[in-house]
Design a protein around this motif. Structure first.
Motif, PDB file in Angstrom:
ATOM      1  N   GLU A 220      -6.735 -38.627  48.724  1.00  0.00           N
ATOM      2  CA  GLU A 220      -6.225 -37.436  49.406  1.00  0.00           C
ATOM      3  C   GLU A 220      -6.086 -36.253  48.450  1.00  0.00           C
ATOM      4  O   GLU A 220      -6.006 -35.107  48.882  1.00  0.00           O
ATOM      5  N   ALA A 221      -6.089 -36.517  47.139  1.00  0.00           N
ATOM      6  CA  ALA A 221      -5.968 -35.439  46.161  1.00  0.00           C
ATOM      7  C   ALA A 221      -7.327 -35.016  45.604  1.00  0.00           C
ATOM      8  O   ALA A 221      -7.389 -34.210  44.694  1.00  0.00           O
ATOM      9  N   SER A 222      -8.371 -35.561  46.152  1.00  0.00           N
ATOM     10  CA  SER A 222      -9.720 -35.307  45.624  1.00  0.00           C
ATOM     11  C   SER A 222     -10.629 -34.749  46.709  1.00  0.00           C
ATOM     12  O   SER A 222     -11.743 -35.217  46.905  1.00  0.00           O
ATOM     13  N   GLN A 223     -10.132 -33.761  47.446  1.00  0.00           N
ATOM     14  CA  GLN A 223     -10.876 -33.261  48.602  1.00  0.00           C
ATOM     15  C   GLN A 223     -12.254 -32.711  48.239  1.00  0.00           C
ATOM     16  O   GLN A 223     -13.225 -32.901  48.962  1.00  0.00           O
TER      17      GLN A 223
ATOM     18  N   THR B  86     -18.205 -33.426  48.624  1.00  0.00           N
ATOM     19  CA  THR B  86     -19.577 -33.506  48.092  1.00  0.00           C
ATOM     20  C   THR B  86     -20.203 -34.858  48.425  1.00  0.00           C
ATOM     21  O   THR B  86     -21.395 -34.933  48.743  1.00  0.00           O
ATOM     22  N   ILE B  87     -19.403 -35.933  48.372  1.00  0.00           N
ATOM     23  CA  ILE B  87     -19.939 -37.252  48.732  1.00  0.00           C
ATOM     24  C   ILE B  87     -20.289 -37.284  50.219  1.00  0.00           C
ATOM     25  O   ILE B  87     -21.324 -37.837  50.620  1.00  0.00           O
ATOM     26  N   TYR B  88     -19.432 -36.674  51.053  1.00  0.00           N
ATOM     27  CA  TYR B  88     -19.708 -36.627  52.494  1.00  0.00           C
ATOM     28  C   TYR B  88     -21.017 -35.892  52.762  1.00  0.00           C
ATOM     29  O   TYR B  88     -21.844 -36.332  53.580  1.00  0.00           O
TER      30      TYR B  88
ATOM     31  N   ILE C  43     -14.681 -37.799  57.928  1.00  0.00           N
ATOM     32  CA  ILE C  43     -13.829 -36.642  58.223  1.00  0.00           C
ATOM     33  C   ILE C  43     -12.685 -37.071  59.143  1.00  0.00           C
ATOM     34  O   ILE C  43     -12.887 -37.828  60.089  1.00  0.00           O
ATOM     35  N   ALA C  44     -11.489 -36.573  58.839  1.00  0.00           N
ATOM     36  CA  ALA C  44     -10.321 -36.817  59.688  1.00  0.00           C
ATOM     37  C   ALA C  44      -9.523 -35.508  59.771  1.00  0.00           C
ATOM     38  O   ALA C  44     -10.009 -34.451  59.372  1.00  0.00           O
ATOM     39  N   LYS C  45      -8.316 -35.584  60.299  1.00  0.00           N
ATOM     40  CA  LYS C  45      -7.419 -34.422  60.349  1.00  0.00           C
ATOM     41  C   LYS C  45      -6.110 -34.789  59.678  1.00  0.00           C
ATOM     42  O   LYS C  45      -5.612 -35.913  59.821  1.00  0.00           O
ATOM     43  N   ASP C  46      -5.539 -33.815  58.957  1.00  0.00           N
ATOM     44  CA  ASP C  46      -4.241 -34.075  58.341  1.00  0.00           C
ATOM     45  C   ASP C  46      -3.136 -33.857  59.370  1.00  0.00           C
ATOM     46  O   ASP C  46      -3.402 -33.558  60.545  1.00  0.00           O
ATOM     47  N   LYS C  47      -1.876 -33.972  58.946  1.00  0.00           N
ATOM     48  CA  LYS C  47      -0.742 -33.900  59.885  1.00  0.00           C
ATOM     49  C   LYS C  47      -0.613 -32.524  60.550  1.00  0.00           C
ATOM     50  O   LYS C  47      -0.002 -32.401  61.601  1.00  0.00           O
TER      51      LYS C  47
ATOM     52  N   SER D 257      -9.889 -32.827  57.000  1.00  0.00           N
ATOM     53  CA  SER D 257      -9.719 -33.442  55.690  1.00  0.00           C
ATOM     54  C   SER D 257     -10.751 -34.550  55.529  1.00  0.00           C
ATOM     55  O   SER D 257     -11.261 -35.100  56.510  1.00  0.00           O
ATOM     56  N   PHE D 258     -11.058 -34.848  54.284  1.00  0.00           N
ATOM     57  CA  PHE D 258     -12.035 -35.905  53.985  1.00  0.00           C
ATOM     58  C   PHE D 258     -11.288 -37.130  53.490  1.00  0.00           C
ATOM     59  O   PHE D 258     -10.340 -37.033  52.700  1.00  0.00           O
TER      60      PHE D 258
END
Length: 441
Positions: A99-102, A107-109, A293-297, A302-303
């Motif tokens: 979560e700290a390496s967005q 880039t991986i995504y 890919i997801a969504k944060d709170k 977010s990835f």
């Protein structure tokens, strides 16, 4: 990890644990196992060291390179290294705290997305160590999926890939590898393959273009393999996909590749970039990680690491693999390269590779005593039969400033055969110069 302890730091730590020196700390280790004292020359200043390195570099002999055999010289746009050398990319490491390496995750995504489009496959992993290990991992996944123990490979599979695969499976109980022979034109003998395939076959590993540069009839091979209930692993040259059919189009179950040719320099043969893709149904058999890919709170994009079937996250015996290093910087180069070119640019590069190789093959065939060994369509490289051992040709052309190709003397009956490669980096003048040099010997 390098920790720069000063002599004072070392002295304090040694005193804390009750020893007087590092030598005393290691006294229980037999002397012959200790690393020897290095007799290093006196340290140089930065200016002296720079001059020394330049002097060493000048000893290198520049060659007009026509060597392929798995590692290829392609033109790399300046923007690739300019972007991947930026600090936020170059110093970023694998995202253990995801979560700290967005930025790294993004880039991986993007890398995975490019590969799925390139290969026409459903899912792609974060990169692997190299093409050979990616191929071996796909074979291991196929063994797990089918529950069978027979692996069939083409006899035109890269010999180094055969060695890596053998290393992976040699101690697996009951697992064995069979080689399918070639027809006279340099591609698989489909009738022989049909005989070899059975209800014991887990997987067929198809390389196309194969080690000799010949393009296989992948659709026909796929039909035969699936009719036997086995899985198909396709090993491809990623640049060739600009002009030839994709693994997804002929129903490959896994598609793998060496990604060095996508924006990464030759670098004396490494590092490589293992590409691995698969059908969605086999996603949980993939080693390594998949970024999604997801969504944060707060509802923002977010990835995240959506799949982590690797050794750090799963007990050793439960992990799908214990060798799934993410070649992050090489993968970054690849995604920048593919993004810069786009589908049209990649097609143009592939067409140039196709044209240059065929132009050179025609020129070599005009030289008395030299002829093409195989008649099948080829991409990027081809086999030449020489009137003398291929290594002799290599040695003589090296004196004229050419890397003539790769000698195939290690393969049975191919002592006089030379594997020659021509990519888009070669000009018409380069091709004519090669022919002239060949005539001169």
């Amino acid at each position: 990890m390098f920790i720069p302890n000063t002599p004072l730091d070392q002295k304090e730590m040694l005193a804390k644990i009750g020893v007087s020196s590092v030598k005393e700390l290691l006294s229980q280790i037999p002397q012959d196992l200790l690393y020897p004292v290095l007799n290093l020359p006196q340290a140089l200043t930065e200016q002296e060291l720079t001059a020394h390195i330049h002097a060493l570099a000048e000893k290198n002999k520049p060659l007009n390179n026509f060597i392929g055999a798995g590692i290829y010289e392609h033109f790399i746009p300046a923007a690739v290294n300019a972007l991947s050398s930026r600090g936020e990319f170059l110093t970023a490491y694998t995202p253990y705290q995801a979560e700290a390496s967005q930025g790294t995750l993004q880039t991986i995504y993007e890398f995975q997305s490019c590969l799925c489009a390139l290969m026409d496959m459903d899912v792609a992993t974060a990169s692997h160590y190299d093409g050979a290990t990616a191929a071996a991992e796909a074979v291991l996944a196929s063994l797990r999926i089918t529950g069978r123990q027979e692996i069939i490979v083409s006899s035109a599979l890269h010999p180094h890939y055969k060695q890596v695969l053998d290393t992976y499976v040699r101690h697996l109980p009951g697992v064995h590898i069979t080689e399918a022979p070639l027809a006279e034109n340099g591609t698989l003998d489909l009738e022989a393959l049909k005989v070899l395939l059975s209800d014991k076959t887990a997987v067929f590993l198809l390389q196309t273009p194969n080690f000799f540069g010949c393009l296989e009839r992948a659709g026909e091979v796929s039909d035969l393999v699936h009719k036997a209930g086995a899985l198909l692993v396709a090993l491809v040259h990623p640049v060739s996909l600009g002009v030839v059919q994709t693994p997804g189009s002929y129903n490959a179950d896994f598609a793998v590749a060496e990604g060095q040719s996508l924006g990464n320099a030759v670098n004396f043969g490494g590092p490589g970039l293992g590409i691995m893709t698969a059908k969605k149904i086999y996603m949980r058999q993939l080693p390594g990680r998949i970024v999604g890919i997801a969504k944060d709170k707060d509802g923002h994009r977010s990835f995240v690491l959506t799949l982590q079937a690797r050794e750090q996250h799963i007990r050793r015996e439960k992990a799908s693999s214990n060798i799934c290093s993410n070649e992050a910087l090489c993968a970054l180069n690849a995604v920048i390269y593919l993004t810069l070119l786009g589908p049209k640019g990649l097609q143009e590069v592939a067409e140039l590779n196709l044209e240059r190789a065929h132009e050179l093959a025609a020129l070599i065939s005009e030289v008395p005593g030299f002829k093409l060994k195989y008649s099948a369509p080829f991409f990027n490289e081809f086999v030449v039969e020489c009137p003398v051992p291929a290594q002799d040709i290599i040695n003589k052309l090296e004196q004229k400033g050419f890397g003539a190709g790769y000698a195939l003397a290690g393969l049975k009956g191919m002592e006089n055969c030379l594997l020659v490669c021509a990519t888009e980096t070669k000009t018409e003048a380069d091709l004519k110069a090669y022919q002239t040099a060949l005539k001169g010997i």
